[in-house]
Each structure stands twice: as C-alpha cells, then as structure tokens.
Write an enzyme that holds these catalytic residues in place. Structure first.
Site, PDB file in Angstrom:
ATOM      1  N   TYR A 116     116.815 206.915  33.411  1.00 22.43           N
ATOM      2  CA  TYR A 116     116.360 207.935  33.798  1.00 22.43           C
ATOM      3  C   TYR A 116     116.944 207.584  35.757  1.00 22.43           C
ATOM      4  CZ  TYR A 116     112.605 209.189  37.025  1.00 22.43           C
ATOM      5  OH  TYR A 116     111.505 210.142  37.578  1.00 22.43           O
TER       6      TYR A 116
ATOM      7  N   SER B 261     114.095 210.861  42.992  1.00 20.78           N
ATOM      8  CA  SER B 261     112.984 209.493  42.234  1.00 20.78           C
ATOM      9  C   SER B 261     113.103 208.731  43.104  1.00 20.78           C
ATOM     10  CB  SER B 261     112.960 208.756  40.810  1.00 20.78           C
ATOM     11  OG  SER B 261     112.643 207.944  39.917  1.00 20.78           O
TER      12      SER B 261
END
Length: 265
Positions: free
Chosen positions: A158, A145
C-alpha cells in the site's frame, strides 16, 4: 474578488464511489453542482451506491467496471461520454489495502495492491486526458494517503503504491499542465468508516482500542476525521478556484504530518 468554487455544468467521475470516502467526495461535488458518475466492480455495489445517492437527493450515474482493465476503462469512458457527457473531473478513489507483514506477503498479493492503487489511476487518467486536452481544461484528483509519506508495519504494498501515486500526480502535472489540466492529490488521515469501526470500538473493560489511542495521540486534532471533511478540499481542487494549484498533495490529516507526537508522561 470573486472566487469560483462552483462545479455547475461539470461532469465528475469518481471511481469506486459506492460508499465511504468516494461517496463523501462525490456527494460534496454534487452539492457544488457537479453531475456525478461512479463505478464499482460489481453490479450489487453499484445498485447500493445508486440507492445511497438517491437517498441523499443526488441523481448519480453508476457503471460496473474493473479499473485495472484498460479495455474496460476505455469502454467505460466512451459510454459515459455518450450517455452523460465528457468528463471534466476525475477522482481516482478506488483502492485496496492488504495488511500483511512484508515477508509473509506473496508477490501476487503485492502486485494486486499495486494494480488497483497505482496502475488503475494511470489507466483511468490516460483514458480521460485526451478529451481534456481537446477541450482545454480538466481536473484530476488522486486519492493518496498518509502512506504516500510515511511507512508503517504490514502495509508495504500500500505504501509503495501510494508513494508511486504521489509521483504519478506530479508527473501528470508536469506533462499536461500546459493544456490547463490540473492534477493534484488528497492524502486523507485516519477516517471514520465502516472498515475502521472495529478499531474505534470500546474494549470489554470500557477502555479505548489500542490503535484508537495511538491514532488520537498522533493527531493534533485528537480524533478520527469524518469522510465528509474530505468534500471541501475535493471541491476546491475540482473547481476554478484551484486553477493555479498543480502537482500538489493536500493532506487532510488533522495535523499528523506536522506533529512528532506527545511526550511520554
């Protein structure tokens, strides 16, 4: 010089690929010749995925499996090997995000994100690597990510998981590169998906959503990216064309990481 981007004869397991980014990557691999296997956590999602692949002309194999459950994952890999064949390509795509300010997030919520986004790639990779060693080749692609590199409000769990996944990628390369196993990551930028649709809708006065404005201003491409734009990089990392690429995170972000942002007017 011939460069081999073909995935003919290869079996690819893409976790959580009933829809979205996983579906786009799996579809791209299918077009390159791979046999697609995917899982999801519920039969309902697997059925929807099978229907979507069928509509796209792809004969995919779907299984129900919770990728955070090591025993279930081992059983899944054994079943795929028996029913479809040994796994040549693994894409660790399944993931979740909880947008909660850190001081409001419970430890249980934090652990849940870490479990799905970091522990699960460890579990599934661990399950497929022995067969890859035995056969002398293998490709593992971890879906990292922007948050593998950057922080932002409300995504502490996250970002921690995706930062860890970046380092797990490098460590798998370090441990198993000698067996002709390549482990790389793809770091998507901001992608047009059903989940991000509310952030891209025009406001009542016709203006763009503030987050939409923010993302486009931070992206040299000046737009959100499409899921299918991840397919080419994924096919490259799954093919023989990338046999010398290992431990690398390929950011498909429209240039965000290269850009400091627009100067205020």
């Amino acid at each position: 010089m011939s460069v081999n981007f073909s995935l003919e004869g290869k079996i690819a397991l893409v976790t959580g690929a009933s829809y979205g980014i996983g579906f786009a990557i799996a579809s791209g691999m299918a077009k390159a010749g791979a046999t697609i296997v995917f899982n999801d956590i519920k039969q309902e999602l697997v059925d929807k995925g099978i229907a979507a692949y069928k509509e796209a002309g792809i004969d995919a194999h779907g299984y129900v499996c919770d990728v955070t459950n090591e025993a279930a994952v081992n059983e899944l890999v054994e079943k795929i090997t028996k029913e479809v064949g040994p796994i040549d390509i693994l894409v660790n795509n399944a993931g979740i995000i909880k947008r909660i300010p850190m001081i409001e997030m419970t430890a249980e919520q934090f652990r849940q994100v870490i479990d799905v986004d970091l522990n699960a790639p460890f579990i599934v990779s661990k399950a497929v690597i022995p067969s890859m060693i035995e056969r002398g080749h293998g490709k593992i692609i971890n879906i990292c990510s922007m948050m593998s590199e950057l922080g932002r409000e409300t995504v502490s769990a996250y970002a921690a998981a995706k930062g860890g996944l970046k380092m797990l990628t490098r460590n798998i390369c370090s441990e198993y590169g000698q067996y002709n196993i390549q482990c790389n990551g793809i770091g998507p930028g901001y992608i047009e998906t059903p989940q991000t649709a509310p952030l891209r809708e025009r406001q009542a006065d016709g203006s763009r959503h503030p987050f939409d404005q923010f993302i486009c201003a931070k992206t040299p491409a000046n737009r959100w990216l499409k899921p299918e734009e991840l397919a080419g990089p994924a096919v490259f990392l799954a093919s023989e064309a990338s046999d010398a690429v290992n431990g690398h995170i390929l950011y498909v972000d429209g240039g965000i990481l290269a850009y400091i942002g627009k100067q205020p007017q």
